[in-house]
Write a protein that holds these residues in place. Sequence first.
Motif, PDB file in Angstrom:
ATOM      1  N   THR A 119      76.815  67.096  -1.200  1.00 32.57           N
ATOM      2  CA  THR A 119      78.230  67.233  -0.847  1.00 32.57           C
ATOM      3  C   THR A 119      78.836  68.461  -1.502  1.00 32.57           C
ATOM      4  O   THR A 119      80.051  68.625  -1.515  1.00 32.57           O
ATOM      5  N   SER A 120      78.003  69.339  -2.049  1.00 26.00           N
ATOM      6  CA  SER A 120      78.485  70.477  -2.821  1.00 26.00           C
ATOM      7  C   SER A 120      78.524  71.742  -1.973  1.00 26.00           C
ATOM      8  O   SER A 120      79.537  72.057  -1.370  1.00 26.00           O
ATOM      9  N   ARG A 121      77.414  72.460  -1.924  1.00 33.80           N
ATOM     10  CA  ARG A 121      77.303  73.670  -1.116  1.00 33.80           C
ATOM     11  C   ARG A 121      75.912  73.704  -0.492  1.00 33.80           C
ATOM     12  O   ARG A 121      74.908  73.471  -1.159  1.00 33.80           O
ATOM     13  N   GLY A 122      75.864  74.032   0.796  1.00 36.61           N
ATOM     14  CA  GLY A 122      74.609  74.019   1.513  1.00 36.61           C
ATOM     15  C   GLY A 122      73.602  75.021   1.013  1.00 36.61           C
ATOM     16  O   GLY A 122      72.387  74.804   1.107  1.00 36.61           O
ATOM     17  N   GLU A 123      74.079  76.138   0.453  1.00 39.59           N
ATOM     18  CA  GLU A 123      73.175  77.209   0.030  1.00 39.59           C
ATOM     19  C   GLU A 123      72.290  76.819  -1.147  1.00 39.59           C
ATOM     20  O   GLU A 123      71.322  77.500  -1.450  1.00 39.59           O
ATOM     21  N   VAL A 124      72.602  75.717  -1.803  1.00 37.07           N
ATOM     22  CA  VAL A 124      71.792  75.286  -2.944  1.00 37.07           C
ATOM     23  C   VAL A 124      70.414  74.815  -2.486  1.00 37.07           C
ATOM     24  O   VAL A 124      69.440  74.889  -3.225  1.00 37.07           O
TER      25      VAL A 124
ATOM     26  N   LEU B 232      73.818  64.781   4.319  1.00 36.12           N
ATOM     27  CA  LEU B 232      74.356  66.127   4.110  1.00 36.12           C
ATOM     28  C   LEU B 232      75.772  66.238   4.648  1.00 36.12           C
ATOM     29  O   LEU B 232      76.059  65.819   5.779  1.00 36.12           O
ATOM     30  N   ASP B 233      76.648  66.815   3.832  1.00 34.80           N
ATOM     31  CA  ASP B 233      78.019  67.084   4.238  1.00 34.80           C
ATOM     32  C   ASP B 233      78.303  68.578   4.277  1.00 34.80           C
ATOM     33  O   ASP B 233      79.364  69.002   4.703  1.00 34.80           O
ATOM     34  N   VAL B 234      77.338  69.372   3.800  1.00 39.75           N
ATOM     35  CA  VAL B 234      77.461  70.833   3.747  1.00 39.75           C
ATOM     36  C   VAL B 234      76.137  71.452   4.167  1.00 39.75           C
ATOM     37  O   VAL B 234      75.084  70.831   4.028  1.00 39.75           O
ATOM     38  N   TYR B 235      76.214  72.700   4.643  1.00 38.77           N
ATOM     39  CA  TYR B 235      75.048  73.312   5.261  1.00 38.77           C
ATOM     40  C   TYR B 235      74.906  74.768   4.840  1.00 38.77           C
ATOM     41  O   TYR B 235      75.894  75.451   4.567  1.00 38.77           O
ATOM     42  N   GLU B 236      73.661  75.207   4.829  1.00 36.01           N
ATOM     43  CA  GLU B 236      73.354  76.544   4.329  1.00 36.01           C
ATOM     44  C   GLU B 236      74.051  77.634   5.124  1.00 36.01           C
ATOM     45  O   GLU B 236      74.484  78.648   4.561  1.00 36.01           O
ATOM     46  N   HIS B 237      74.183  77.441   6.430  1.00 34.47           N
ATOM     47  CA  HIS B 237      74.779  78.473   7.286  1.00 34.47           C
ATOM     48  C   HIS B 237      76.074  77.985   7.932  1.00 34.47           C
ATOM     49  O   HIS B 237      76.342  78.265   9.099  1.00 34.47           O
ATOM     50  N   GLY B 238      76.866  77.260   7.178  1.00 27.40           N
ATOM     51  CA  GLY B 238      78.162  76.812   7.676  1.00 27.40           C
ATOM     52  C   GLY B 238      78.028  75.845   8.840  1.00 27.40           C
ATOM     53  O   GLY B 238      77.339  74.829   8.748  1.00 27.40           O
TER      54      GLY B 238
ATOM     55  N   PRO C  95      80.594  66.394   8.954  1.00 27.07           N
ATOM     56  CA  PRO C  95      81.219  67.716   9.091  1.00 27.07           C
ATOM     57  C   PRO C  95      82.111  68.096   7.913  1.00 27.07           C
ATOM     58  O   PRO C  95      83.320  68.254   8.053  1.00 27.07           O
ATOM     59  N   HIS C  96      81.510  68.252   6.734  1.00 25.92           N
ATOM     60  CA  HIS C  96      82.232  68.689   5.528  1.00 25.92           C
ATOM     61  C   HIS C  96      83.473  67.820   5.298  1.00 25.92           C
ATOM     62  O   HIS C  96      84.594  68.319   5.174  1.00 25.92           O
TER      63      HIS C  96
END
Length: 328
Positions: free
Chosen positions: A241-246, A266-272, A289-290
Motif C-alpha cells: 500500500t506504499s509505492r509500486g516502485e519498491v 496491491l493498491d499501488v503499481y510500479e507504472h502508475g 485503485p490506490h
Amino acid sequence: MASKPLSVVVTRRLPEAVETRMKELFDVRLRDDDTPMSRGQLLDAMQEADVLVPTVTDTIDAGLIGQAGSRLKLIANFGAGVDHIDVDTARTRGILVSNTPGVVTEDTADMVMSLLLAVTRRIPEGLATMQGGHWSGWAPTAFLGGRIGGKRLGILGMGRIGQAVARRARAFGMQVHYHNRRRLRPEAEAALEATYWDSLDQMLARVDVLSVNCPHTPATFHLLNARRLKLMKPSAVIVNTSRGEVIDENALARRLRAGDLAGAGLDVYEHGTDVNPELRDLPNVVLLPHMGSATREGRLEMGEKVIINVKTFADGHRPPDQVVPAML
C-alpha cells in the motif's frame, strides 16, 4: 476589502469544504476538471502562482522547477508522499515543500489488513461467485483460505503506518517482524512485541506475509527485486500500500504465476495506472485503485493540513510540515 495575500493554484479537485475554505483565505484557482494537469498546465501554474498545491498524480521534476516563476515559493503537497517532487531542486531554487504527514496512517493500515484478509481468505473469488449467480451451496472444501492468527508478518518500513499495521496485526494474533532503516526504540519495540531484522534477506525468508510500508526513494527502488522475491516462501503473501516502485512488478508477476508465491494484494503499481496485465489475470492477486487513504475523514484532514501549511507560510513562518531532503 484587503486583497488576499497569496496566489494559490490547486491541481486537482479537493473536498468541497477544503476548496471553500481556501477560497475564503487565498486568491485560489481551483480545478474544475478532476483530471491530472498536463505538463504544460503545470508549468503555467508554476509560472503564475505563489503556492502550488499538487497531488501524487503531478510529477514536479527538476525540469519544471527550473522553469518556475520567481513568485513560486511553496509547493504544498496534498498527500504525505513527496517522491513525485524533486525536493532537492526545489530547495536550490528557494522553494519550500510541505506535505500532510500522519493523517493517512490509520486509514492505510486498515487497508493493509483488508488486503491481507482479502488475499488469504479468497474474498474476491467468493464475491465473484455470488455476484455471478454461480453459488450452489456450502461445501467442506470450497474456497479454502489460510488462517492469519499465529502467522509471521514482516513489515518493510516501520514508520507511522508500519507501526499502525503492527498494532492491528497483534490484535489478529500475528507475530510481528520488521526491517527498517533505523531500529525502533526498545520501549516502542516492546509495546509492539516486534522482532527487528537488520538483514532484509533473512526476514523475507521467514515471514508468511510481507507488508510494504516504506517510501519510494532511490535506495528503495526495486528493493524487492527478483533475487529477494525468490527468498520468500511459496506460501507467502505480499501486500503493498506504499509505492509500486519498491517491487519489481515483472518479477512479482512471474513468481505468482509460477506458484512460487501464494498471493498478493496491491493498491499501488510500479507504472502508475499502467498495471502489469499479467497481474490482472491472476486469481490469487487482489488489485485496488490506490484506495489506501481514501476516506472522507482522511481527505478532509489532508486538506486542513495543506491550509495550515499555506496560511503559516503566508504569515511569514515556515510551514509546520516542511519537507527537507534529509528527511527522505
